[in-house]
Structure formats: C-alpha cells, structure tokens
Enzyme design. Structure first.
Site, PDB file in Angstrom:
ATOM      1  N   CYS A  75      44.205  40.379  41.295  1.00 35.79           N
ATOM      2  CA  CYS A  75      45.211  40.312  42.202  1.00 35.79           C
ATOM      3  C   CYS A  75      46.197  41.193  41.485  1.00 35.79           C
ATOM      4  CB  CYS A  75      46.043  38.983  41.923  1.00 35.79           C
ATOM      5  SG  CYS A  75      47.409  38.935  42.930  1.00 35.79           S
ATOM      6  N   CYS A 121      50.013  40.331  41.519  1.00 34.64           N
ATOM      7  CA  CYS A 121      50.448  39.235  40.547  1.00 34.64           C
ATOM      8  C   CYS A 121      50.699  39.966  39.273  1.00 34.64           C
ATOM      9  CB  CYS A 121      49.295  38.122  40.395  1.00 34.64           C
ATOM     10  SG  CYS A 121      48.789  37.345  42.245  1.00 34.64           S
ATOM     11  N   ASP A 122      49.657  40.951  38.903  1.00 30.40           N
ATOM     12  CA  ASP A 122      49.682  41.324  37.629  1.00 30.40           C
ATOM     13  C   ASP A 122      49.935  42.561  37.266  1.00 30.40           C
ATOM     14  OD1 ASP A 122      48.802  38.812  36.699  1.00 30.40           O
ATOM     15  OD2 ASP A 122      46.480  39.312  37.238  1.00 30.40           O
TER      16      ASP A 122
END
Length: 314
Positions: free
Chosen positions: A136, A139-140
C-alpha cells in the site's frame, strides 16, 4: 441482546459492494445487518485517488468510502463491527457465526468479503513486511521520502502507486514481467512521461535483499534471457493482483480455478439464498462501480428470494 437473532438478509463485508447491498436492502424494507471486522471500504479505503467513479472527477478513496457508509447509515442500516468466523447454509435458513459467539440467522446472505493483495512468495518478502516491503503506497509511501523504491506490477494499481510514489521519493523502478502494461492507457501515458520512473519490462523479482535494518535491494530475473541483476532500493511495493477472501464461502458453493465464486446474473451462488458480490465474485473486471452494481443486484435478488420464502412459509 439475544445470542441467536433472525434477519431477512445478512451482509458480510463493508466495502462498496456490501454497503451498496445494505442501501438497497434497507430500501426494500428488509431486516438487514451488515457485519465488517476491519476498515469500511476495503481496498478502496487505501486508494489515494479515484478518478473513474461516476459523479466524481477526482475523490480520495477513503472519502468515497465514507460517503458510501454515510449513505448506508442514513437508512438506519444495522452495522456490527465484528469478525465473522463461519457461514453455514441451511434448509430453513442460513447461519452466520461471529467470533464473539453470536449466531445470526437469515433467509439470505450476501458475501462481500472482497480480496487481499497477492504475495510474490519470494525470499525476503515475508521477513520484511513492514520493514521495507509494502502492499500500500498511500499507507507507507511517507516513510520513503527522498529514497529509491521499486514498484512491482503492471496493472492500474501499480501504475497509480508508482505515480504517487514519484511525488515523494527520489526514484521509482517500475518492474513488470511482461513487455507492456495491463493498466489503462491514461495511466500508462502519465507513467511514461514521469522522469522519476524508470521502467523495467520482462523482469520478475527473484529475491528481496535485506540486512538488519530492512530492505536494501531487489534481485531481478529477465524472463527472456534468464539474466540476473540487482538494484539498490530501500522499499519494495508489490501490486501483482488480489486473491478473493473466500475463506467464509461454504464448501458447497462453486468457485473457479483461482478461487473466485461463480454466480448467475443475480449474483446468486450455487446455493439458493447465498449471494457473492464485488471482488469475491468471478467477473470480467474488478472496479468500484462494478462492485456497487453487484451489491445492488444481489440486494434486489435477495429481496425477491426473501419474499418468496416468506410467502411459502405462510
């Protein structure tokens, strides 16, 4: 609250398909409950931008999911944030069991469990999840600001996230096993025009290299020549498709060779009264708008099924 409760429809999963099913089930005046153990919206919730959902030229994935959820709640849809552990078909009714011991029964069940990112299953992948390996980018990606990363995949998600990472990182290697991408043309045009993205075709990751601190590189194999080479990167983002979350699909329901549930045009499975929608169902393409359409179709079909069942019982 009773430990065993009866509904007209139980919806398992709170992504676009499940929430749309909830909207249409409530509009059909069905006693309905939706059960979701994780984040509402599923994979869409971790998508940075959505540009192809009708009515929105550009909207954040999480924001779109919030609108789905808000719409469903406006009909007073009962929602339980619990884990489902089993779906059991029956003759008189179907049963859904929750992790806390609660037993829910219904005439119809709509399975909307979605899918999960596929793994490469190469050395170094599992060991470094959360330490340089991610599925993701939104997300990261923040953790790799001004660093060099690799993106593996050739579909829409891989292209979208490579473009997203190009805004944050210093360089992105975009690695694909074929000699052309599967993603949409407009995304391909953007990728080819982005100077921070270096495209590597006809290559697969054979190993993710790492030390005590985490990922240090990726080893690639040329699928045509068999040649090996390595690239120094600090992060590897993997987007090679999704596997259906079919663990709650009863054994008697037909699936294809890759685990997707086979349904008819009403999204009904081989067991009457059990429906499969969204990324769980075999169909031509997985898109948000198609997941929502599945939810609508299944709820309308479930309403007819429930009406027939109640009519027979009376």
């Amino acid at each position: 609250m009773s430990n065993s409760e009866m509904y007209d429809v139980i919806i398992v999963g709170g992504g676009p398909a499940g929430l749309t099913a909830g909207i249409y089930a409530m509009r059909a005046a069905l006693k309905t409950v939706l059960v979701e153990k994780g984040v509402f919206g599923g994979q869409v919730a971790i998508t940075k931008e959505v540009e192809n959902y009708p009515g929105y030229i550009n909207i954040g994935g999480f924001e779109l999911c919030e609108k789905f959820l808000e719409h469903a709640r406006s009909y007073d849809l009962e929602i339980r944030e619990k884990e489902v552990v089993a779906t059991e078909p029956g003759i008189d009714h179907h049963t859904v069991r929750l992790a806390d011991g609660t037993v829910l029964r219904s005439h119809a069940v709509i399975l909307a469990a979605g899918g999960t990112a596929r793994k490469l299953e190469v050395p170094g992948e599992h060991e470094n999840f959360g330490k340089g390996v991610s599925y993701c980018a939104t997300c990261d990606g923040f953790f790799f600001r001004n660093k060099t990363v690799a993106v593996i995949g050739g579909g829409d998600t891989a292209l979208e996230d490579a473009l997203y990472l190009a805004k944050i990182t210093s360089k992105v290697y975009l690695i694909h096993r074929r000699d052309e991408f599967r993603g949409s043309r407009i995304l391909q045009q953007r990728v080819f025009a982005e100077p921070k993205i270096e495209i590597i075709f006809n290559s697969v990751a054979s190993e993710i290299l790492f030390d005590r601190s985490g990922v240090t590189g990726v080893a690639l194999k040329d699928v045509k020549t068999g040649g090996q080479r390595q690239f120094t990167v600090e992060g590897v983002f993997i987007f090679v498709g999704f596997a259906p979350n079919n663990g709650l699909v009863p054994a008697g329901i037909k699936k294809n060779a890759t685990g997707y549930v086979i349904t008819d045009e009403k999204c009904e499975t081989s067991i009457p009264g059990i429906f499969a929608v969204g990324d769980l169902r075999q169909k031509y393409a997985n898109q948000i708008v198609l997941a929502a359409a599945d939810g609508c179709t299944a709820a309308l079909a479930a309403a007819h099924y429930v009406e027939m069942r109640k009519g027979t019982a009376s």
